[in-house]
Motif scaffolding. Structure first.
Motif, short mmCIF file in Angstrom:
data_model
loop_
_atom_site.label_atom_id
_atom_site.label_comp_id
_atom_site.label_asym_id
_atom_site.label_seq_id
_atom_site.Cartn_x
_atom_site.Cartn_y
_atom_site.Cartn_z
N GLN A 263 96.62 97.24 -21.65
CA GLN A 263 96.58 95.78 -21.56
C GLN A 263 96.70 95.31 -20.12
OE1 GLN A 263 95.93 93.85 -24.42
NE2 GLN A 263 95.53 95.95 -25.06
N MET A 264 97.50 95.97 -19.32
CA MET A 264 97.64 95.62 -17.91
C MET A 264 96.31 95.79 -17.18
SD MET A 264 101.36 97.40 -17.26
CE MET A 264 101.35 97.23 -15.48
N LEU A 265 95.64 96.90 -17.44
CA LEU A 265 94.35 97.15 -16.80
C LEU A 265 93.30 96.15 -17.28
CD1 LEU A 265 94.43 101.04 -16.94
CD2 LEU A 265 94.26 99.69 -14.84
N ALA A 266 93.34 95.83 -18.57
CA ALA A 266 92.38 94.87 -19.12
C ALA A 266 92.55 93.50 -18.47
CB ALA A 266 92.56 94.76 -20.63
N LYS A 267 93.79 93.12 -18.25
CA LYS A 267 94.06 91.83 -17.60
C LYS A 267 93.57 91.83 -16.17
CE LYS A 267 97.84 88.54 -16.75
NZ LYS A 267 99.30 88.30 -16.89
N SER A 268 93.61 93.00 -15.53
CA SER A 268 93.21 93.11 -14.14
C SER A 268 91.71 93.05 -13.94
CB SER A 268 93.76 94.41 -13.55
OG SER A 268 93.37 94.58 -12.21
N VAL A 269 90.96 93.73 -14.82
CA VAL A 269 89.50 93.81 -14.62
C VAL A 269 88.71 93.21 -15.77
CG1 VAL A 269 89.67 95.82 -13.11
CG2 VAL A 269 89.40 96.17 -15.56
N ASP B 271 82.11 101.71 -7.16
CA ASP B 271 81.48 101.08 -8.33
C ASP B 271 82.27 101.32 -9.60
OD1 ASP B 271 79.13 100.16 -6.91
OD2 ASP B 271 78.49 102.25 -6.83
N TYR B 272 82.79 102.55 -9.74
CA TYR B 272 83.53 102.93 -10.95
C TYR B 272 84.80 103.65 -10.55
CZ TYR B 272 78.99 102.16 -13.17
OH TYR B 272 77.81 101.61 -13.59
N MET B 273 85.83 103.43 -11.34
CA MET B 273 87.05 104.21 -11.16
C MET B 273 87.48 104.80 -12.49
SD MET B 273 90.78 103.31 -9.57
CE MET B 273 90.10 103.53 -7.93
N LEU C 134 93.13 97.22 -7.64
CA LEU C 134 91.85 96.90 -8.29
C LEU C 134 91.47 95.44 -8.10
CD1 LEU C 134 92.26 98.81 -11.69
CD2 LEU C 134 90.77 99.45 -9.78
N SER C 135 92.46 94.59 -7.95
CA SER C 135 92.20 93.15 -7.89
C SER C 135 91.39 92.75 -6.66
CB SER C 135 93.52 92.38 -7.91
OG SER C 135 94.30 92.69 -6.76
N VAL C 136 91.33 93.61 -5.63
CA VAL C 136 90.58 93.27 -4.43
C VAL C 136 89.09 93.55 -4.58
CG1 VAL C 136 92.59 93.76 -2.98
CG2 VAL C 136 90.89 95.55 -3.35
N ASN C 137 88.71 94.25 -5.65
CA ASN C 137 87.30 94.58 -5.90
C ASN C 137 86.88 93.90 -7.20
OD1 ASN C 137 84.80 95.73 -6.45
ND2 ASN C 137 85.41 97.80 -5.88
N LYS C 138 86.14 92.83 -7.09
CA LYS C 138 85.79 92.00 -8.25
C LYS C 138 84.65 92.58 -9.09
CE LYS C 138 88.89 89.04 -7.06
NZ LYS C 138 90.18 89.01 -7.81
N VAL D 101 98.27 100.26 -9.44
CA VAL D 101 96.82 100.46 -9.52
C VAL D 101 96.12 99.11 -9.71
CG1 VAL D 101 94.94 101.46 -10.90
CG2 VAL D 101 96.99 102.81 -10.42
N CYS D 102 96.66 98.29 -10.59
CA CYS D 102 96.07 96.98 -10.86
C CYS D 102 96.05 96.11 -9.61
CB CYS D 102 96.85 96.27 -11.98
SG CYS D 102 96.64 97.01 -13.61
N SER D 103 97.09 96.18 -8.81
CA SER D 103 97.14 95.36 -7.60
C SER D 103 96.05 95.77 -6.62
CB SER D 103 98.52 95.49 -6.94
OG SER D 103 98.72 96.79 -6.41
#
Length: 274
Positions: free
Chosen positions: A144-150, A75-77, A104-108, A100-102
């Motif tokens: 910014q990378m993480l923001a774009k991911s989630v 639920d949270y990371m 995270l992308s599998v969990n919407k 990490v972002c790659s």
């Protein structure tokens, strides 16, 4: 701000990427709340140590592309591994965040807290709010990378200098002479408060935010180091008057206070326990 229902909190799972000086006690605190806690380490030897503390342990090594998909089904990371920018450089850290972002992308639905740092702010002899970050800084790029991911499911916590539990300010200046930065304000935060703020962010479901996490008081360095030396075995440093103003910055924590209404356990670095 509506808090998550207590019954739902008992059912949540939280993954902590990096069970080190901050991540491990954070994980233990979550375990004590009866949350389902997953923790990562790059060391096989540390797996059993995590399990003994009630943490579901995973071997995650970003540098060597070692992942376990179950770790990201949560639920949270909390992303809280040290960037080591001085040692390894910006590109190495950003490559880690990209990996990490790659994942995270599998969990919407996953919500992410990234423990960034107030080092993203330039030193301009003034107060620094969340909008004042240096966009060229590696940590800002990582945010910014993480923001774009989630997207809106990210909250960035920019932490002031972490203190407590072996991190003692006068330890790093013990016996030093002719220091010129005695009048500059310090930006510190005690580890207990960081852990409590992270828990409060989850409990309040406070996401899509960037927040400074800093003790409210900013005494000058001389006051802090002399007081610290008097209470520990470290030798009091000596300060001299500088020829010109030593550059400084003051981290503004008002946004967090306004949104979270968190009461710091240690609001003044002079009173930090060592």
């Amino acid at each position: 701000m509506q808090n998550i229902q207590e019954n739902n909190l008992k059912e949540i799972s939280v993954s902590i990427l990096g069970c080190g000086w901050l991540g491990l006690p954070l994980a233990v605190s979550f375990v004590q709340k009866k949350w389902n806690v997953l923790g990562s380490t790059t060391s096989k030897e540390k797996i059993e140590k995590l399990k003994e503390k009630g943490i579901k342990a995973f071997l995650i090594d970003l540098d060597n592309d070692i992942f376990q998909s179950q770790f990201f089904k949560t639920d949270y990371m909390i992303v809280c591994f040290p960037p080591r920018l001085k040692k390894n450089g910006d590109s190495s850290f950003l490559e880690q965040i990209e990996k990490v972002c790659s994942q995270l992308s599998v969990n919407k639905n996953i919500k992410v807290i990234f423990t960034s740092s107030t080092s993203v702010y330039p030193t301009e002899n003034r107060s620094m709010k969340e909008t004042d970050a240096d966009s060229s800084h590696a940590l800002y790029k990582a945010e910014q990378m993480l923001a774009k991911s989630v997207n809106e499911r990210l909250t960035v916590l920019r932490l002031s200098g972490l203190m407590g539990y072996g991190r003692i300010p006068c330890k790093y200046f013990s016996g030093k002479k002719k220091l010129t930065n005695g009048e500059t304000p310090v930006n510190y935060v005690f580890r207990d408060d960081v852990i409590n703020v992270i828990e409060a962010v989850i409990e309040a479901d406070l996401f899509n935010q960037t927040l400074n996490v800093t003790a409210a008081k900013h005494p000058n360095r001389k006051e802090v180091l002399e007081n610290c030396s008097e209470r520990t075995e470290y030798i009091k440093p000596e300060f001299i008057q500088p020829d010109q103003v030593v550059p400084f910055k003051i981290i503004d924590g008002e946004k967090l206070n306004g949104l979270l209404n968190y009461k710091f356990k240690y609001p003044n670095p002079i009173n930090f326990p060592y």
